[in-house]
Each structure stands twice: as structure tokens, then as C-alpha cells.
Design an enzyme around this catalytic site. Structure first.
Site, PDB file in Angstrom:
ATOM      1  N   LYS A  11       0.832  -1.201   0.000  1.00  0.00           N
ATOM      2  CA  LYS A  11       0.000   0.000   0.000  1.00  0.00           C
ATOM      3  C   LYS A  11       0.872   1.260   0.000  1.00  0.00           C
ATOM      4  O   LYS A  11       2.075   1.194   0.286  1.00  0.00           O
ATOM      5  CB  LYS A  11      -0.922  -0.039   1.223  1.00  0.00           C
ATOM      6  CG  LYS A  11      -1.932  -1.195   1.224  1.00  0.00           C
ATOM      7  CD  LYS A  11      -2.815  -1.128   2.471  1.00  0.00           C
ATOM      8  CE  LYS A  11      -3.876  -2.214   2.508  1.00  0.00           C
ATOM      9  NZ  LYS A  11      -4.759  -2.093   3.707  1.00  0.00           N
ATOM     10  N   PHE A  59     -15.558   4.229   7.340  1.00  0.00           N
ATOM     11  CA  PHE A  59     -14.192   4.586   6.910  1.00  0.00           C
ATOM     12  C   PHE A  59     -13.965   4.349   5.420  1.00  0.00           C
ATOM     13  O   PHE A  59     -12.851   4.484   4.927  1.00  0.00           O
ATOM     14  CB  PHE A  59     -13.149   3.810   7.729  1.00  0.00           C
ATOM     15  CG  PHE A  59     -13.322   2.313   7.716  1.00  0.00           C
ATOM     16  CD1 PHE A  59     -12.820   1.543   6.660  1.00  0.00           C
ATOM     17  CD2 PHE A  59     -13.992   1.657   8.745  1.00  0.00           C
ATOM     18  CE1 PHE A  59     -12.980   0.173   6.626  1.00  0.00           C
ATOM     19  CE2 PHE A  59     -14.156   0.268   8.721  1.00  0.00           C
ATOM     20  CZ  PHE A  59     -13.650  -0.471   7.655  1.00  0.00           C
ATOM     21  N   ARG A  92      -1.331 -14.303   4.833  1.00  0.00           N
ATOM     22  CA  ARG A  92      -2.103 -13.589   5.862  1.00  0.00           C
ATOM     23  C   ARG A  92      -1.449 -13.737   7.232  1.00  0.00           C
ATOM     24  O   ARG A  92      -1.461 -12.799   8.040  1.00  0.00           O
ATOM     25  CB  ARG A  92      -3.565 -14.043   5.878  1.00  0.00           C
ATOM     26  CG  ARG A  92      -4.371 -13.376   4.765  1.00  0.00           C
ATOM     27  CD  ARG A  92      -5.866 -13.511   4.939  1.00  0.00           C
ATOM     28  NE  ARG A  92      -6.457 -12.632   5.937  1.00  0.00           N
ATOM     29  CZ  ARG A  92      -6.949 -11.419   5.690  1.00  0.00           C
ATOM     30  NH1 ARG A  92      -6.891 -10.900   4.488  1.00  0.00           N
ATOM     31  NH2 ARG A  92      -7.515 -10.734   6.663  1.00  0.00           N
ATOM     32  N   THR A  98      -5.643  -7.203  10.923  1.00  0.00           N
ATOM     33  CA  THR A  98      -6.015  -5.969  10.215  1.00  0.00           C
ATOM     34  C   THR A  98      -5.630  -4.725  11.015  1.00  0.00           C
ATOM     35  O   THR A  98      -5.050  -3.779  10.477  1.00  0.00           O
ATOM     36  CB  THR A  98      -7.543  -5.964   9.968  1.00  0.00           C
ATOM     37  OG1 THR A  98      -7.898  -7.168   9.287  1.00  0.00           O
ATOM     38  CG2 THR A  98      -7.963  -4.763   9.153  1.00  0.00           C
ATOM     39  N   ARG A 109       2.385  -6.161   9.576  1.00  0.00           N
ATOM     40  CA  ARG A 109       1.560  -5.055  10.066  1.00  0.00           C
ATOM     41  C   ARG A 109       1.929  -4.664  11.488  1.00  0.00           C
ATOM     42  O   ARG A 109       1.907  -3.486  11.851  1.00  0.00           O
ATOM     43  CB  ARG A 109       0.080  -5.440   9.966  1.00  0.00           C
ATOM     44  CG  ARG A 109      -0.419  -5.469   8.516  1.00  0.00           C
ATOM     45  CD  ARG A 109      -1.748  -6.159   8.408  1.00  0.00           C
ATOM     46  NE  ARG A 109      -2.410  -5.925   7.121  1.00  0.00           N
ATOM     47  CZ  ARG A 109      -3.587  -6.432   6.800  1.00  0.00           C
ATOM     48  NH1 ARG A 109      -4.229  -7.229   7.649  1.00  0.00           N
ATOM     49  NH2 ARG A 109      -4.131  -6.156   5.623  1.00  0.00           N
ATOM     50  N   ASN A 123      -1.848  -0.191   7.292  1.00  0.00           N
ATOM     51  CA  ASN A 123      -1.275  -1.489   7.654  1.00  0.00           C
ATOM     52  C   ASN A 123      -0.416  -2.114   6.550  1.00  0.00           C
ATOM     53  O   ASN A 123      -0.249  -3.314   6.481  1.00  0.00           O
ATOM     54  CB  ASN A 123      -2.382  -2.437   8.127  1.00  0.00           C
ATOM     55  CG  ASN A 123      -3.518  -2.538   7.129  1.00  0.00           C
ATOM     56  OD1 ASN A 123      -3.381  -2.108   5.983  1.00  0.00           O
ATOM     57  ND2 ASN A 123      -4.630  -3.117   7.541  1.00  0.00           N
ATOM     58  N   HIS A 126      -1.950  -5.351   1.653  1.00  0.00           N
ATOM     59  CA  HIS A 126      -3.226  -6.042   1.488  1.00  0.00           C
ATOM     60  C   HIS A 126      -2.922  -7.494   1.145  1.00  0.00           C
ATOM     61  O   HIS A 126      -2.006  -7.767   0.374  1.00  0.00           O
ATOM     62  CB  HIS A 126      -4.034  -5.418   0.347  1.00  0.00           C
ATOM     63  CG  HIS A 126      -5.199  -6.268  -0.073  1.00  0.00           C
ATOM     64  ND1 HIS A 126      -6.399  -6.244   0.600  1.00  0.00           N
ATOM     65  CD2 HIS A 126      -5.334  -7.194  -1.060  1.00  0.00           C
ATOM     66  CE1 HIS A 126      -7.223  -7.116   0.026  1.00  0.00           C
ATOM     67  NE2 HIS A 126      -6.602  -7.709  -0.981  1.00  0.00           N
TER      68      HIS A 126
HETATM   69  P1  IDP Z   1      -7.855  -7.019   5.744  1.00  0.00           P
HETATM   70  O1  IDP Z   1      -7.077  -5.989   4.958  1.00  0.00           O
HETATM   71  O2  IDP Z   1      -7.081  -7.527   6.941  1.00  0.00           O
HETATM   72  O3  IDP Z   1      -8.415  -8.126   4.896  1.00  0.00           O
HETATM   73  P2  IDP Z   1     -10.521  -5.816   5.758  1.00  0.00           P
HETATM   74  O4  IDP Z   1     -11.563  -6.011   6.815  1.00  0.00           O
HETATM   75  O5  IDP Z   1     -10.729  -6.473   4.437  1.00  0.00           O
HETATM   76  O6  IDP Z   1      -9.107  -6.248   6.396  1.00  0.00           O
HETATM   77  O7  IDP Z   1     -10.359  -4.245   5.551  1.00  0.00           O
HETATM   78  C1  IDP Z   1      -9.660  -3.713   4.464  1.00  0.00           C
HETATM   79  C2  IDP Z   1      -8.817  -2.537   4.934  1.00  0.00           C
HETATM   80  O8  IDP Z   1      -9.670  -1.513   5.449  1.00  0.00           O
HETATM   81  C3  IDP Z   1      -7.866  -2.859   6.077  1.00  0.00           C
HETATM   82  O9  IDP Z   1      -6.652  -3.436   5.653  1.00  0.00           O
HETATM   83  C4  IDP Z   1      -7.669  -1.497   6.701  1.00  0.00           C
HETATM   84  O10 IDP Z   1      -6.711  -0.710   5.969  1.00  0.00           O
HETATM   85  C5  IDP Z   1      -9.047  -0.867   6.547  1.00  0.00           C
HETATM   86  N1  IDP Z   1      -9.880  -1.089   7.745  1.00  0.00           N
HETATM   87  C6  IDP Z   1     -10.562  -2.222   8.062  1.00  0.00           C
HETATM   88  N2  IDP Z   1     -11.247  -2.089   9.213  1.00  0.00           N
HETATM   89  C7  IDP Z   1     -10.992  -0.821   9.623  1.00  0.00           C
HETATM   90  C8  IDP Z   1     -11.451  -0.064  10.776  1.00  0.00           C
HETATM   91  O11 IDP Z   1     -12.208  -0.534  11.628  1.00  0.00           O
HETATM   92  N3  IDP Z   1     -10.985   1.203  10.870  1.00  0.00           N
HETATM   93  C9  IDP Z   1     -10.152   1.768   9.947  1.00  0.00           C
HETATM   94  N4  IDP Z   1      -9.721   1.100   8.855  1.00  0.00           N
HETATM   95  C10 IDP Z   1     -10.134  -0.177   8.696  1.00  0.00           C
HETATM   96 MG    MG Z   2      -9.872  -8.057   3.350  1.00  0.00          MG
END
Ligand code: IDP
Ligand code: MG
Length: 168
Positions: A11, A59, A92, A98, A109, A123, A126
Site C-alpha cells: 500500500k 471509513f 495472511r 487488520t 503489520r 497497515n 493487502h
Molecule cells: P484485511 O485488509 O485484513 O483483509 P478488511 O476487513 O478487508 O481487512 O479491511 C480492508 C482494509 O480496510 C484494512 O486493511 C484497513 O486498511 C481498513 N480497515 C478495516 N477495518 C478498519 C477499521 O475498523 N478502521 C479503519 N480502517 C479499517
Molecule cells: Mg480483506
């Protein structure tokens, strides 16, 4: 053997912090194969499609700006496809949770992520969450010709003089 493919994105925060080498070195621990890689300027459309399942989250707008690089003055991401046994699970695990504050400290992360004062989870990478999402995402970020193995069915179409491959 349960081979799978995973879309990895480094990212914009990862690029801005010069973490590309570190992230690729960590991912190489998996012994998986890189079967595609490219730098991508992320359009709003691509960003919104990539995160379509989160479109109802508060968000979401900030997330789209984040992945487009608008928060880091780096309007690009590095997109890769890792392929091999248990690719998604392995990647992962290395990425970590996350929320970078909850991620294991030695994970990518956990090591390099942060939560901004605005509440965005920066983080670094992806990783696709499961095989269905991986297929959807890889088809969104890559054309069949950009991947050096045949991951999913494709077909040839004529574009003017030349033939190109598209996803079936
Ligand atoms: P992942 O990237 O671990 O699969 P996802 O739930 O798919 O997690 O969320 C995608 C991205 O959205 C995360 O990597 C993060 O950058 C952002 N994100 C997810 N949940 C939150 C939150 O509760 N607050 C702020 N950003 C979030
Ligand atoms: Mg995801």
C-alpha cells in the site's frame, strides 16, 4: 497439495516508508512463487471495486483515498500475485491482524503499521482473505497475459489487429 493464489498489494504507506524490500523479504520466507507483479496507479473505480464489500463502512471514503495514495503523496501501489501451497493462509499469517495495534509484533503489520490520528488503519499490505476474494481481486488487478501461469480460465479476443487475452 492445496495450491492457491493471493493478491498482495504494498500500500502507499509501505511505499512511502521504503518498505518494499522488507516486505518482499518477509514474504520470501513463505517459499511461494511470485507469478505476477506490477506498479499500479489506482483509479477511484479500481479502489472502490477492490473494497466493494466495505462500501457501507464509515471509513470507506478514507480507505479509498488511502489506497489511491492521496494520504501519502504516492499515487501508486505495488501489486503482486503469490502462488503455491496454502498461499493465502501463509501470506495472511505473515501480514498479521487488520488492526496494526492488535497484529502480532513480528508480523508485517505489527512491525510497520500504525493507526493515524484520523483513525485509519495504515497497515502496509493487502492480502486476499480467501480463494473467492483472491480470484475476484486478481482478475481486477491483472489481465491473463500479466500472470505467468494459467490461474483462471481466459479467452482470446480480437482488439483491432492483435489478439488479447481476457478473463472468461
Ligand atoms: P484485511 O485488509 O485484513 O483483509 P478488511 O476487513 O478487508 O481487512 O479491511 C480492508 C482494509 O480496510 C484494512 O486493511 C484497513 O486498511 C481498513 N480497515 C478495516 N477495518 C478498519 C477499521 O475498523 N478502521 C479503519 N480502517 C479499517
Ligand atoms: Mg480483506
Amino acid at each position: 497439495m492445496n495450491n492457491s493464489a493471493a493478491l498482495i498489494l504494498i500500500k502507499p504507506d509501505g511505499l512511502k516508508k521504503s518498505l518494499t524490500g522488507n516486505v518482499l523479504a518477509r514474504l520470501s520466507e513463505t517459499k511461494l512463487e511470485i507469478v505476477a507483479a506490477r506498479m499500479v496507479r489506482v483509479s477511484k473505480k479500481l479502489a472502490e471495486e477492490h473494497y466493494q464489500s466495505l462500501s457501507d463502512k464509515p471509513f470507506f471514503k478514507a480507505l479509498v483515498q488511502y489506497i489511491q495514495g492521496e494520504l501519502h503523496d504516492r499515487r501508486k501501489v505495488m501489486a503482486l500475485v503469490y502462488w503455491g501451497e496454502d498461499a493465502i493462509r501463509k501470506c495472511r499469517n505473515l501480514a498479521g491482524a487488520t488492526n496494526p495495534e492488535e497484529a502480532e509484533p513480528t508480523s508485517i503489520r505489527g512491525s510497520y503499521g500504525r493507526i493515524t490520528t484520523g483513525g485509519i488503519y495504515e497497515n502496509v499490505i493487502h492480502v486476499s482473505s480467501d480463494e473467492t476474494e483472491a480470484e475476484r481481486e486478481i482478475k481486477l488487478w491483472f489481465t491473463p497475459d500479466e500472470i505467468i501461469v494459467d490461474l483462471y480460465p481466459s479467452k482470446e479476443i480480437k482488439e483491432g489487429e492483435k489478439k488479447v487475452k481476457v478473463w472468461k
